[in-house]
Enzyme design. Structure first.
Site, PDB file in Angstrom:
ATOM      1  N   ARG A 183       0.842  -1.208   0.000  1.00 14.13           N
ATOM      2  CA  ARG A 183       0.000   0.000   0.000  1.00 14.13           C
ATOM      3  C   ARG A 183       0.872   1.251   0.000  1.00 14.13           C
ATOM      4  O   ARG A 183       0.594   2.228  -0.708  1.00 14.13           O
ATOM      5  CB  ARG A 183      -0.932   0.016   1.210  1.00 14.13           C
ATOM      6  CG  ARG A 183      -2.067  -0.967   1.138  1.00 14.13           C
ATOM      7  CD  ARG A 183      -2.885  -0.963   2.405  1.00 14.13           C
ATOM      8  NE  ARG A 183      -3.700   0.245   2.553  1.00 14.13           N
ATOM      9  CZ  ARG A 183      -4.405   0.542   3.629  1.00 14.13           C
ATOM     10  NH1 ARG A 183      -4.382  -0.272   4.684  1.00 14.13           N
ATOM     11  NH2 ARG A 183      -5.133   1.644   3.677  1.00 14.13           N
ATOM     12  N   CYS A 242      -1.340   6.286   9.247  1.00 10.54           N
ATOM     13  CA  CYS A 242      -1.681   4.998   8.639  1.00 10.54           C
ATOM     14  C   CYS A 242      -2.792   5.267   7.638  1.00 10.54           C
ATOM     15  O   CYS A 242      -2.762   6.275   6.933  1.00 10.54           O
ATOM     16  CB  CYS A 242      -2.093   3.995   9.715  1.00 10.54           C
ATOM     17  SG  CYS A 242      -3.428   4.578  10.800  1.00 10.54           S
TER      18      CYS A 242
END
Length: 283
Positions: A183, A242
């Site tokens: 990611r 995050c």
């Protein structure tokens, strides 16, 4: 003894056995199935534990531009915790079955309210079960409202998107992204509307904080890993992010255990950052 980072199963078992004044909170959650956490709690939970929902209890109102799990107002969250029976100075032990990521969110948020007596159960639900300790099921009985009052935050002031944007030019802070390497590098992911990462960020996948048994790694090992992620900056110059400000809290917990104190949370994280297409993205 007060626990302020992590507690072991043996610690909690001893507290419960002697009737200590401890508030046990189950933070189980599943991003792909938001109702599953409560269902698992009702099926089996630690004795006396009460359930906190990530989206209903540990997040504020989602506006579309403030990330998937924005922080609630401090006053509102303090009222929520009083409703769960929290008393000033009371020991809180938080746990989940996901390596402690949701429990760590509660850990950070209580410290944000000024409550220091809070720890994450190392190994969580699995460690309790592995020790063959009893559990309960179903809804708990009524709780008497606690007397907790807001105090001075025990964590740094949360970072805003504006400050993160300004830092791209100054480089004074080191952003550390808790998402997985794929990611971070730019691989598509169903939770991300845009792929990539904040320019200049380093990557420390939160799952690398615990071992194969789901226990937090030793402080020296964590300190070495985060020393690399800091890229020469001090812990006080760290900004933890995050996808939506949840697993970043696990990195903050791991840094605290490693003796690297002072890092700050970017609560909006990637989901807030990418809500404005003018903000730069790196791949």
């Amino acid at each position: 003894m007060t626990y302020e980072t992590i507690a072991q199963v043996e610690d909690l078992r001893a507290m419960l056995a002697r009737g200590a004044d401890v508030l046990v909170l189950d933070c189980e959650f599943d991003l792909g199935d938001p109702d599953r956490g409560r269902a698992l709690y009702l099926e089996a939970h630690l004795p006396g534990a009460r359930y906190l929902d990530l989206e209903l209890d540990l997040s504020g109102e989602v506006t579309g531009s403030n990330g998937r799990h924005p922080l609630p107002a401090r006053t509102a969250f303090a009222a929520t915790m009083r409703g769960f029976g929290l008393k000033s100075g009371q020991q809180v032990i938080a746990y989940d079955g996901n390596g402690g990521i949701y429990a760590a969110r509660l850990w950070w948020m209580l410290r944000w309210l000024g409550h220091g007596a809070v720890a994450v159960l190392d190994g969580g639900r699995q460690a309790w079960g592995d020790a063959d300790l009893p559990s309960e099921s179903g809804e708990p009985g009524p709780v008497r409202e606690g007397d907790f009052m807001l105090g001075e935050p025990l964590v740094g002031q949360p970072i805003t998107a504006r400050e993160v944007l300004a830092n791209i030019g100054t480089g004074e802070l080191q952003v550390i992204d808790a998402r997985d390497a794929q990611r971070f590098a730019g691989a598509p992911h169903p939770l991300d509307t845009v792929s990539g990462h904040i320019p200049g960020a380093s990557n420390r996948f939160y799952r690398d904080n615990y071992d194969a048994n789901g226990r937090l790694k030793k402080p020296a090992e964590l300190a070495e890993a985060f020393g690399t992620a800091l890229n020469g900056k001090t812990p006080e110059q760290a900004v933890l992010q995050c996808g939506s400000g949840v697993t970043a809290c696990h990195n903050l917990l791991a840094m605290e255990v490693a003796g690297l104190k002072g890092g700050r949370l970017y609560p909006g994280s990637w989901s807030e950052w990418t809500s404005d297409p003018s903000r730069p993205v790196e791949r």
